[in-house]
Design a protein around this motif. Structure first.
Motif, PDB file in Angstrom:
ATOM      1  N   HIS A 319       0.954  -1.029  -0.275  1.00 34.75           N
ATOM      2  CA  HIS A 319      -0.203  -0.330  -0.086  1.00 34.75           C
ATOM      3  C   HIS A 319       0.848   1.153   0.015  1.00 34.75           C
ATOM      4  O   HIS A 319       0.549   2.335  -0.776  1.00 34.75           O
ATOM      5  CB  HIS A 319      -0.854   0.133   1.190  1.00 34.75           C
ATOM      6  CG  HIS A 319      -1.751   1.532   1.173  1.00 34.75           C
ATOM      7  ND1 HIS A 319      -3.132   1.247   0.393  1.00 34.75           N
ATOM      8  CD2 HIS A 319      -1.214   1.966   2.421  1.00 34.75           C
ATOM      9  CE1 HIS A 319      -3.404   3.239   1.087  1.00 34.75           C
ATOM     10  NE2 HIS A 319      -2.668   2.909   1.582  1.00 34.75           N
ATOM     11  N   LYS A 322       3.054   3.465  -3.156  1.00 37.84           N
ATOM     12  CA  LYS A 322       3.203   4.650  -3.880  1.00 37.84           C
ATOM     13  C   LYS A 322       3.061   5.812  -3.272  1.00 37.84           C
ATOM     14  O   LYS A 322       3.182   6.604  -4.293  1.00 37.84           O
ATOM     15  CB  LYS A 322       1.756   4.158  -4.618  1.00 37.84           C
ATOM     16  CG  LYS A 322       0.659   4.621  -3.362  1.00 37.84           C
ATOM     17  CD  LYS A 322      -0.837   4.139  -3.985  1.00 37.84           C
ATOM     18  CE  LYS A 322      -2.007   4.018  -2.542  1.00 37.84           C
ATOM     19  NZ  LYS A 322      -2.948   3.765  -3.117  1.00 37.84           N
ATOM     20  N   PHE A 323       3.507   6.285  -2.275  1.00 39.24           N
ATOM     21  CA  PHE A 323       4.158   6.936  -1.959  1.00 39.24           C
ATOM     22  C   PHE A 323       4.868   8.372  -1.629  1.00 39.24           C
ATOM     23  O   PHE A 323       5.929   7.078  -1.586  1.00 39.24           O
ATOM     24  CB  PHE A 323       2.917   7.157  -0.566  1.00 39.24           C
ATOM     25  CG  PHE A 323       1.837   6.904  -0.624  1.00 39.24           C
ATOM     26  CD1 PHE A 323       0.587   7.973  -1.095  1.00 39.24           C
ATOM     27  CD2 PHE A 323       1.176   5.784   0.493  1.00 39.24           C
ATOM     28  CE1 PHE A 323      -0.664   7.501  -0.750  1.00 39.24           C
ATOM     29  CE2 PHE A 323       0.115   5.382   0.408  1.00 39.24           C
ATOM     30  CZ  PHE A 323      -1.266   5.882  -0.299  1.00 39.24           C
ATOM     31  N   ASP A 417      -5.622  14.363   5.925  1.00 33.75           N
ATOM     32  CA  ASP A 417      -6.059  14.376   4.556  1.00 33.75           C
ATOM     33  C   ASP A 417      -4.729  13.990   4.171  1.00 33.75           C
ATOM     34  O   ASP A 417      -4.206  14.198   2.748  1.00 33.75           O
ATOM     35  CB  ASP A 417      -6.930  15.609   3.628  1.00 33.75           C
ATOM     36  CG  ASP A 417      -5.640  16.910   4.161  1.00 33.75           C
ATOM     37  OD1 ASP A 417      -4.985  16.609   4.713  1.00 33.75           O
ATOM     38  OD2 ASP A 417      -6.357  17.801   3.921  1.00 33.75           O
ATOM     39  N   MET A 419      -2.426  10.649   2.028  1.00 32.97           N
ATOM     40  CA  MET A 419      -3.037   9.078   1.560  1.00 32.97           C
ATOM     41  C   MET A 419      -3.914   8.810   1.000  1.00 32.97           C
ATOM     42  O   MET A 419      -4.215   9.857  -0.059  1.00 32.97           O
ATOM     43  CB  MET A 419      -2.308   7.814   2.591  1.00 32.97           C
ATOM     44  CG  MET A 419      -0.792   7.990   2.957  1.00 32.97           C
ATOM     45  SD  MET A 419      -1.088   6.201   4.046  1.00 32.97           S
ATOM     46  CE  MET A 419      -1.826   6.985   5.807  1.00 32.97           C
ATOM     47  N   ASP A 420      -4.715   8.246   0.749  1.00 32.84           N
ATOM     48  CA  ASP A 420      -5.577   7.978  -0.004  1.00 32.84           C
ATOM     49  C   ASP A 420      -7.687   8.401   1.057  1.00 32.84           C
ATOM     50  O   ASP A 420      -8.847   8.484   0.298  1.00 32.84           O
ATOM     51  CB  ASP A 420      -6.084   6.652  -0.271  1.00 32.84           C
ATOM     52  CG  ASP A 420      -5.323   6.410  -1.370  1.00 32.84           C
ATOM     53  OD1 ASP A 420      -4.637   7.341  -2.166  1.00 32.84           O
ATOM     54  OD2 ASP A 420      -4.356   5.512  -1.303  1.00 32.84           O
ATOM     55  N   ASN A 421      -6.615   9.341   1.975  1.00 33.28           N
ATOM     56  CA  ASN A 421      -7.860   9.604   2.533  1.00 33.28           C
ATOM     57  C   ASN A 421      -8.985  10.377   2.668  1.00 33.28           C
ATOM     58  O   ASN A 421     -10.248  10.640   3.129  1.00 33.28           O
ATOM     59  CB  ASN A 421      -7.831  10.207   4.600  1.00 33.28           C
ATOM     60  CG  ASN A 421      -6.748   9.747   4.897  1.00 33.28           C
ATOM     61  OD1 ASN A 421      -6.440   7.876   4.761  1.00 33.28           O
ATOM     62  ND2 ASN A 421      -5.991   9.238   5.785  1.00 33.28           N
ATOM     63  N   LYS A 422      -8.733  11.000   1.110  1.00 30.60           N
ATOM     64  CA  LYS A 422      -9.580  12.369   1.203  1.00 30.60           C
ATOM     65  C   LYS A 422     -10.523  11.393   0.268  1.00 30.60           C
ATOM     66  O   LYS A 422     -12.245  12.130  -0.010  1.00 30.60           O
ATOM     67  CB  LYS A 422      -9.154  12.870   0.022  1.00 30.60           C
ATOM     68  CG  LYS A 422      -9.054  13.852   0.529  1.00 30.60           C
ATOM     69  CD  LYS A 422      -8.663  15.472  -0.270  1.00 30.60           C
ATOM     70  CE  LYS A 422      -7.983  16.715   0.250  1.00 30.60           C
ATOM     71  NZ  LYS A 422      -8.138  18.045  -0.290  1.00 30.60           N
ATOM     72  N   SER A 423     -10.311  10.238  -0.403  1.00 29.16           N
ATOM     73  CA  SER A 423     -11.647   9.524  -0.735  1.00 29.16           C
ATOM     74  C   SER A 423     -12.523   9.113  -0.131  1.00 29.16           C
ATOM     75  O   SER A 423     -13.842   8.718  -0.424  1.00 29.16           O
ATOM     76  CB  SER A 423     -11.005   7.547  -1.496  1.00 29.16           C
ATOM     77  OG  SER A 423     -10.756   7.131  -0.710  1.00 29.16           O
ATOM     78  N   ASP A 452      -1.242  14.188  -0.302  1.00 26.48           N
ATOM     79  CA  ASP A 452      -1.916  12.897  -1.013  1.00 26.48           C
ATOM     80  C   ASP A 452      -0.850  12.190  -1.594  1.00 26.48           C
ATOM     81  O   ASP A 452      -0.662  11.052  -1.423  1.00 26.48           O
ATOM     82  CB  ASP A 452      -3.127  12.510  -2.649  1.00 26.48           C
ATOM     83  CG  ASP A 452      -2.254  13.149  -3.633  1.00 26.48           C
ATOM     84  OD1 ASP A 452      -1.615  13.828  -2.760  1.00 26.48           O
ATOM     85  OD2 ASP A 452      -2.651  12.439  -4.370  1.00 26.48           O
ATOM     86  N   LYS A 453       0.434  12.567  -1.365  1.00 24.43           N
ATOM     87  CA  LYS A 453       1.511  11.498  -1.526  1.00 24.43           C
ATOM     88  C   LYS A 453       2.264  11.315  -0.316  1.00 24.43           C
ATOM     89  O   LYS A 453       3.416  11.040  -0.016  1.00 24.43           O
ATOM     90  CB  LYS A 453       2.481  12.220  -2.709  1.00 24.43           C
ATOM     91  CG  LYS A 453       2.196  12.270  -4.016  1.00 24.43           C
ATOM     92  CD  LYS A 453       1.547  10.631  -4.629  1.00 24.43           C
ATOM     93  CE  LYS A 453       0.594  10.761  -5.363  1.00 24.43           C
ATOM     94  NZ  LYS A 453       0.919   9.432  -6.438  1.00 24.43           N
TER      95      LYS A 453
END
Length: 460
Positions: A319, A322-323, A417, A419-423, A452-453
């Motif tokens: 997971h 990608k960051f 907000d 990683m992918d938390n904004k989703s 997001d990174k």
């Protein structure tokens, strides 16, 4: 909430000013007082608790005119005399290269830096219950406060041991400052080891945590000495980079993100006036708006056990890759940071029919004291760490996490907000706070990283 640790005014003032107040002594009025030096801490501690809080609130209001900068625009108008001497990027610089600002030094200072007269260094022994209580007291009274001094942090000894004693921790990186006359702990700064990947470069560095100076000593310029001393001790181990976060702007943020909050107990939060709640709702509407299911819906969802360490490590590795900013966690670190501990850390996994772990989510506990309230004495906040999902819809997994947190007595759930938390934040009725959290690298330059990174969380 605003951090009141010593990364605030002291590091953003051009000078500490040395504003001297001259007071005429009235010998007749003072003749009853005992002779000899007075201990200001003892005098304050002798006052009733309510009076102490009134004094602290007045001091906070008095200092509002010189608040530390919270935005880059405010920061560019400041002079940073301490940070201008440190290996950090300058405000306004654009970095497209990667690497250390200062190369590894061949010799490291052996003797400790000098403190102001009347103070001495102490390496804190966190195996001592007495020392842990002293550190809790210092942090709870001085590390964080809300704007009207009605809510304070409430760190427990168990939480501090979790935060400060991960695998390969070193006692000499727990730096304390004491008053020589009474041995009172009035300053602290700590570092813990970490393997961090910055873009494609993996670096052995430290996470700097819990920088705190007693609020009555903020203008003694003690914070720069604490930072220099910790840097010296870390350099002695051959480590020259560090990462830390703060709610104020210093030279120079690598990334900035926003905290989001989701009420779990709206009635209690409304009673205590918790900051960050939606202001356009009355209590009845808030209760209805924030209602959650009574039970979870995800099949196979259960608490993490020690046997899950390898599976969770594999999930996180896949997971996090990608960051641009991410940790490299060993099995021992996964066990330390994520294995559930009561009132400290909770981790849940989703186990498939074949026994394979397909998803995980974790959050740590942050407690607060509520001051001067007729009913409530404390608040519990769950703070999201990592969520990795390969088979379950992240929104469903996080909704179940909210249900679990509420069932464990948490009053509010917070997340950044990153990683992918904004989703899922808005869809699950989180609301964004007006403050920001900034990430910093010490002695390392690289391009900025968007929230997001960012795949690294720094529990403080």
């Amino acid at each position: 909430m605003t951090e009141s640790n010593s990364l605030d005014m002291e590091l953003t003032e051009e000078e500490d000013g040395g504003h001297k107040r001259s007071r005429k002594k009235n010998k007749k009025e003072d003749s009853w007082q005992p002779k000899g030096p007075k201990d200001p801490f003892a005098m304050l501690d002798a006052l009733p608790e309510k009076k102490q809080q009134e004094i602290q609130r007045a001091l906070h209001l008095f200092s509002l005119g010189s608040n530390p900068p919270k935005t880059l625009q405010q920061a560019k108008k400041r002079t940073y005399r301490f940070w201008d001497t440190q290996p950090v990027p300058r405000l306004g610089e654009s970095n497209e290269t990667h690497g250390p600002i200062v190369e590894d030094v061949s010799s490291v200072r052996q003797e400790s830096f000098s403190l102001p007269q009347g103070f001495s260094w102490d390496t804190l022994d966190l195996s001592s219950p007495k020392v842990l209580r002293e550190l809790c007291s210092l942090l709870n009274d001085n590390y964080m406060e809300d704007d009207d001094n009605t809510i304070k942090s409430d760190f427990s000894p168990e939480y501090l041991q979790w935060a400060l004693q991960p695998p390969n921790w070193l006692a000499q990186w727990h730096c304390g400052v004491r008053v020589e006359t009474n041995n009172k702990l009035v300053g602290f700064i700590a570092a813990v080891p970490a393997e961090v990947c910055i873009f494609e470069t993996e670096k052995r560095m430290v996470q700097v945590k819990f920088l705190c100076v007693h609020k009555k000593l903020r203008f003694k310029r003690m914070t720069p000495v604490l930072i220099r001393e910790l840097t010296r001790r870390v350099n002695q181990q051959g480590i020259y980079q560090a990462i830390f976060s703060a709610s104020i702007v210093l030279p120079t943020p690598l990334s900035s993100c926003s905290p989001w909050h989701r009420p779990l107990n709206p009635r209690k939060l409304n009673d205590v006036g918790y900051p960050g709640l939606r202001l356009n709702m009355n209590l009845q509407r808030a209760l209805k708006f924030n209602r959650l299911p009574e039970v979870t819906k995800t099949p196979g969802l259960r608490p993490m056990t020690k046997e899950d360490v390898a599976g969770i490590r594999s999930l996180l590795q896949s997971h996090l890759c990608k960051f641009h900013l991410r940790p490299t966690l060993s099995s021992e670190e996964v066990e330390h940071w994520l294995l559930p501990r009561e009132d400290v850390i909770d981790t849940y996994v989703v186990e498939g029919d074949d026994g394979t772990l397909t998803d995980m989510v974790s959050f740590h506990s942050t407690s607060y004291r509520v001051l001067n309230h007729p009913v409530h004495t404390g608040l519990k906040a769950a703070v999201l760490l990592y969520v990795a999902s390969t088979a379950t819809d992240p929104i469903l997994l996080m909704e179940d996490t909210l249900v679990l947190a509420k069932s464990k007595g948490f009053d509010i759930f917070s997340a950044l907000d990153v990683m992918d938390n904004k989703s899922f934040l808005e869809k699950l009725k989180f609301s964004v706070h007006t403050s920001s959290l900034y990430y910093y690298l010490y002695n390392w330059k690289c391009p900025n990283v968007s929230p997001d990174k960012v795949g690294l969380l720094l529990p403080n």
